[in-house]
Write a protein that holds these residues in place. Sequence first.
Motif, short mmCIF file in Angstrom:
data_model
loop_
_atom_site.label_atom_id
_atom_site.label_comp_id
_atom_site.label_asym_id
_atom_site.label_seq_id
_atom_site.Cartn_x
_atom_site.Cartn_y
_atom_site.Cartn_z
N LEU A 95 0.84 -1.13 0.00
CA LEU A 95 -0.05 0.18 0.09
C LEU A 95 0.87 1.37 -0.11
N VAL A 96 0.32 2.37 -0.59
CA VAL A 96 1.04 3.69 -0.39
C VAL A 96 1.05 3.82 1.19
N PRO A 97 2.26 4.79 1.47
CA PRO A 97 2.51 4.91 2.91
C PRO A 97 1.27 5.35 3.75
N GLY A 98 0.56 6.52 3.39
CA GLY A 98 -0.32 7.13 3.85
C GLY A 98 -1.57 6.05 4.27
N ARG A 99 -1.97 5.19 3.31
CA ARG A 99 -3.16 4.27 3.28
C ARG A 99 -2.67 3.13 4.26
N LEU A 100 -1.28 2.86 4.23
CA LEU A 100 -0.71 1.75 5.31
C LEU A 100 -0.84 2.06 6.54
#
Length: 293
Positions: free
Chosen positions: A100-105
């Motif tokens: 996942l992209v960092p923010g979503r992770l």
Amino acid sequence: MPPNSEPSNAAAETVRRVPTLVVAYDDPQARVGERPLAVEMPVNLVYGSVPYAVMMTTPADLEDFAYGFSLTEGIVASSDEIRGVSVEDGEGGLRLLVDLVPGRLREHLARKRAISGRTGCGVCGIDDLAALPKAEPRTGREQTVTVGAVQRALTALGEAQVLNHETRAVHAAAWADRDGTLVAVREDVGRHNGLDKLIGALIRTNTDPAEGFVVITSRCSFEMVEKTASFGASVLVAISAPTSLAIERARLHDITLCAIARSDTLTLFTGRERLVLAEPSVSGQGVDPVSAL
């Protein structure tokens, strides 16, 4: 993946052929044959190295599965929030590593998941392959069942499904005695739930697992075999077909598995020694169906 492109994981095994016996209720001779089964495999979805859920799937189009599951579970809001998906072998199954992209992770890992029971093909409450249910193997059971008893149970089960007659939307699990007389029937929108309800009723009345057999109206996935084994029954009859993993678990637990059980025939997949035909002869020169199953 574009809709018209080739499916991912196309080379994965999705069909497995197994030896069978096809038994007609009015014919003392069984036909040795072979049946293609859909492959069932546990797939562990992992986000940021943290296991999230184990789902029972056919091991094809797994990248599509990862994207669709992530969206419908609310883990992502769009495909842009997934940077990539990779597949690796795990203990007894596969792992889907979703990047996942960092923010979503960060949002995903911070969210405490409230696991709700599903009517689908997940293993509720299990987030890692190592935790898959497996009943304790049982040995020494001498139970036998005649094809006539199976036929009587199947015939009676149609009328016994009260809720399904009204709704046409539920599965049934039934317990029949050795003569094929139905002793208990339970229904539910979830096939696993119906079997759990049946087993609950049986243990509350101290029913001896050696005195009958289980009949289910759904397809026979591995969980249905595991639940039957946990109760201690050694014969399971399913109206629909089994999966590859169901066959493996039936052999592991020494369970006689009859499936595709209809009004005229049934197909025997494992445990030939417990199914009593009208006569012991079996057609097919040079083939030993006992050892084959």
